[in-house]
Design a protein around this motif. Sequence first.
Motif: not given
Lengths: 189, 153
Positions: A97-104, A149-152, A168-175
């Motif tokens: 489930p860990k992931a990386t922001i590629t664009s926003f 590049g931020m980890r979420v 089911n995924i309400t949102h993502w938060e930084p880790i």
Amino acid sequence: MSEDRTISALPDGLWTQPQPSVPSGDDTVSEVQRIRTPASFVYDFTPGRAPSRFLRGLAEKKILGEKCPVSGDVYVPSRGMSPVEGLPTTEAVEVGPKATITSFCVVHIGFGENAPPTPFVSALILPDGAAVSLYGTILGIPHGDVRIGMRVEPIWLPDDQLSTSFENITHWEPIDEPDVPAEQLKGHM
Amino acid sequence: MAGSTDSQDLLRAPLTIEFGFSRTTGPVIGAFLTGLIEQRVLGIRDSAGRIVCPPVEYDSLTGEPITEMVEVGTEGVITSWSWVNTPREGQPVQEPHALALIRLDGADTAMMHLVAADSDDAVATGARVRIRWAAERTGQITDIECFELAEES
């Protein structure tokens, strides 16, 4: 949006439509300048076999992709085939489930009943192990601090509210992990 | 399980795609909608002297802006129609009704609206109709609740 707000204004002179002459009527009625004209399409949606597998995975808090038999790239959500090779995918793979922001982008005009308060960040998010990014909302951090590049990680609905839905995924938060260099994210948006 | 062909694997769910458009009316359409609140109908005179109702902002022959708005009648005549036996979800009237082109008295063009009638036998091209106003009017085309058949005068 529950109320109107000004989002742009035309400079003087651009709007050239002349004012019409109108036979006098009831002065107490204020002139109509704006109307709401909502349009909706109601579908009975069948996502298909591969997206059904993805949605069933979400019901168990798993993000399932499917692997291209030639390149090994994992597509999520899978359409049941590799868009690059044109071949059916043959192996389901859990990603994230860990992931990386590629664009926003920072959203200032929200719409839809479930939109978070504006401004908020809508992002492309690359789950670990996947070749392509998913859409998601980033919360839990000031929007000005979000970085490529931020980890979420995903924030899920309570277990008793899970269904076969991407919601089911309400949102993502930084880790608390180091950013991924942007170089490594090329081609994964 | 990739490649499964069991149709029982398929999910299915209702999906509504909705666009909550809000648009500015401009001065001509704005005046028309304002008139509906006041229970009057406005048309506009084009370069050939015809009264266009509902009004348009530009002349259909020359493309030039037109500005002379005039009041037309609240009764008119059906110029064409079809019977809607099974109204669809979201339509403003759920009973069977006619969908008609109606030329209001004093106008040279027709507007589309609903005609309330007990059956299609009661509706005819050339029949006279009059506006039934909505009790609550907010400046929408639905301020005209529907047209109803009028006695020949």
